[in-house]
Design a protein around this motif. Structure first.
Motif, PDB file in Angstrom:
ATOM      1  N   SER A 102      39.275  -5.269 -28.671  1.00  0.00           N
ATOM      2  CA  SER A 102      39.487  -3.899 -28.804  1.00  0.00           C
ATOM      3  C   SER A 102      38.227  -3.232 -28.919  1.00  0.00           C
ATOM      4  O   SER A 102      38.440  -1.882 -29.064  1.00  0.00           O
ATOM      5  CB  SER A 102      40.282  -3.899 -29.929  1.00  0.00           C
ATOM      6  OG  SER A 102      41.332  -4.570 -30.305  1.00  0.00           O
ATOM      7  N   GLN A 108      42.172   1.247 -27.621  1.00  0.00           N
ATOM      8  CA  GLN A 108      42.026  -0.293 -26.920  1.00  0.00           C
ATOM      9  C   GLN A 108      42.736  -1.237 -27.624  1.00  0.00           C
ATOM     10  O   GLN A 108      43.218  -2.251 -26.822  1.00  0.00           O
ATOM     11  CB  GLN A 108      40.604  -0.647 -26.866  1.00  0.00           C
ATOM     12  CG  GLN A 108      40.270  -1.832 -25.769  1.00  0.00           C
ATOM     13  CD  GLN A 108      40.752  -1.466 -24.581  1.00  0.00           C
ATOM     14  OE1 GLN A 108      40.645  -0.493 -23.914  1.00  0.00           O
ATOM     15  NE2 GLN A 108      41.414  -2.597 -24.088  1.00  0.00           N
ATOM     16  N   GLU A 109      42.907  -1.186 -29.035  1.00  0.00           N
ATOM     17  CA  GLU A 109      43.660  -2.281 -29.628  1.00  0.00           C
ATOM     18  C   GLU A 109      45.225  -2.250 -29.095  1.00  0.00           C
ATOM     19  O   GLU A 109      45.736  -3.394 -28.896  1.00  0.00           O
ATOM     20  CB  GLU A 109      43.568  -2.151 -31.080  1.00  0.00           C
ATOM     21  CG  GLU A 109      44.265  -3.231 -31.799  1.00  0.00           C
ATOM     22  CD  GLU A 109      43.963  -2.968 -33.402  1.00  0.00           C
ATOM     23  OE1 GLU A 109      43.184  -3.710 -33.883  1.00  0.00           O
ATOM     24  OE2 GLU A 109      44.724  -2.177 -33.859  1.00  0.00           O
ATOM     25  N   ASN A 112      45.528  -3.279 -25.480  1.00  0.00           N
ATOM     26  CA  ASN A 112      45.558  -4.825 -25.472  1.00  0.00           C
ATOM     27  C   ASN A 112      47.064  -5.346 -25.595  1.00  0.00           C
ATOM     28  O   ASN A 112      47.380  -6.218 -24.880  1.00  0.00           O
ATOM     29  CB  ASN A 112      44.612  -5.334 -26.339  1.00  0.00           C
ATOM     30  CG  ASN A 112      43.138  -5.221 -25.974  1.00  0.00           C
ATOM     31  OD1 ASN A 112      42.791  -5.014 -24.832  1.00  0.00           O
ATOM     32  ND2 ASN A 112      42.429  -5.226 -26.917  1.00  0.00           N
ATOM     33  N   SER A 133      43.318   1.022 -37.159  1.00  0.00           N
ATOM     34  CA  SER A 133      44.562   0.516 -36.327  1.00  0.00           C
ATOM     35  C   SER A 133      45.726   1.470 -36.582  1.00  0.00           C
ATOM     36  O   SER A 133      45.796   2.191 -37.632  1.00  0.00           O
ATOM     37  CB  SER A 133      44.940  -0.889 -36.879  1.00  0.00           C
ATOM     38  OG  SER A 133      43.883  -1.950 -36.625  1.00  0.00           O
TER      39      SER A 133
END
Length: 343
Positions: A102, A108-109, A112, A133
């Motif tokens: 990430s 990006q987390e 993914n 998050s």
């Protein structure tokens, strides 16, 4: 060996004389076909030099043999080491690990997770960023795809979780530091990046109070994952101020401690256990570099062998029975005190 190019399983079925359903069954589980058929397939594979596209085979299934593994930052040797352990366990179980980082960013987390969703994984193992998050997005993903969280938990996400018992581990190192010298202050970032840091803060406070000492905190500014830089920069300011109430500093994690060790070296302050050392420094996590600092870092080693094994076992069980409505499994594992030269 044939010189003609076999492009796909249809071509291979035609030249080998073996039906495509039988080939699919073999590639899914070689032991599921008769020995005589298996021998014929393996001879044909060698003769025609054909290797199936496992990704394409997987995409035709409701669930694939792929298991996603997402960590916060692969440039961190700590998470790289955890990922290697878990990857090995996934491979041993006959699944294909898909490792993603990430890079410390919530967008990006989620990207993914979206990428993994598109390939229909059997399950996903996620070490979330934590405070950064998008918990709602992770929760929605976990409702759709079998998901296990490890290292850090997320409030509001209904998923299995396996991690370290921060209450036990911080209590263990606070006991040791108080028993062997002056009680420690707690060196941490003002805005902790993940839930583990908050739990360690609380565990330090309760441990000090239990032992009859007044908790003392050094909370420094800093954002993101550049812990060594923050520890070095802010640690230098703390050391220069000469306002410490104690000669013992317990850092929230090893990376902050590594930065603080650097600051002490630059300030020509000796760190260690002896009477000639005016400063003791300890950390938490047993980072892969902790044994190589100078002096080597006293810390807590997390039981990532057990955390990895339980996480993989849980995701495999969920992959085998995705429709079971059992409550998510949760377990915490105790840390181990590692006494080295810094404290």
């Amino acid at each position: 060996m044939t010189t003609s190019k076999i492009k796909n399983m249809v071509d291979f079925a035609a030249v080998s004389g073996i039906s495509r359903p039988t080939l699919s069954k073999y590639f899914n589980d070689a032991e599921s076909v008769r020995p005589s058929t298996r021998s014929k397939i393996e001879a044909a594979l060698e003769q025609h030099d054909y290797r199936p596209n496992i990704y394409a085979i997987n995409q035709n299934r409701r669930r694939t043999r792929n298991i996603g593994l997402v960590v916060p930052n692969l440039t961190d040797p700590f998470f790289a080491a955890i990922a290697r352990t878990i990857e090995g366990l996934i491979l041993e179980a006959g699944y294909n690990p898909l490792l993603l980082s990430s890079h410390g960013g919530p967008e990006q987390e989620i990207s993914n997770l979206d990428s993994l969703r598109s390939i229909k994984p059997a399950g996903v193992l996620l070490a979330p960023l934590g405070r950064a998050s998008n918990a709602d997005a992770v929760a929605a993903f976990a409702e759709e795809i079998p998901t296990v969280l490890f290292d850090a938990n997320l409030e509001g996400v209904e998923a299995a979780f396996f991690g370290s018992d921060n209450t036990q581990s911080i209590g263990l190192i606070v006991d040791y530091l108080c028993r062997t010298g002056e009680p420690p202050v707690f060196f941490e970032m003002e805005t902790p990046i993940n839930p583990n840091a908050l739990r360690r803060r609380h565990a330090y406070q309760t441990s000090m109070e239990r032992l009859g000492f007044e908790p003392a905190f050094v909370r420094v500014p800093g954002e993101g994952w550049d812990f060594e830089e923050i520890g070095s920069r802010e640690g230098a300011k703390m050391l220069a101020s000469k306002t410490r109430q104690t000669n013992t500093i317990l850092c929230s994690n090893d990376r902050l401690a590594i930065g603080l060790l650097s600051a002490a070296f630059e300030a020509d302050i000796k760190v260690g256990l002896g009477a000639d050392s005016p400063l003791r420094i300890a950390g938490h996590d047993d980072h892969p570099f902790a044994k190589y600092t100078c002096p080597s870092l006293t810390t807590i080693s997390q039981d990532y062998t057990s955390i990895g094994a339980r996480s993989v076992a849980a995701i495999l069980a969920m992959a085998d029975a995705p429709d079971d409505n059992l409550p998510p499994e949760n377990a915490l594992f105790e840390g181990r005190l590692v006494m080295r030269g810094s404290a």
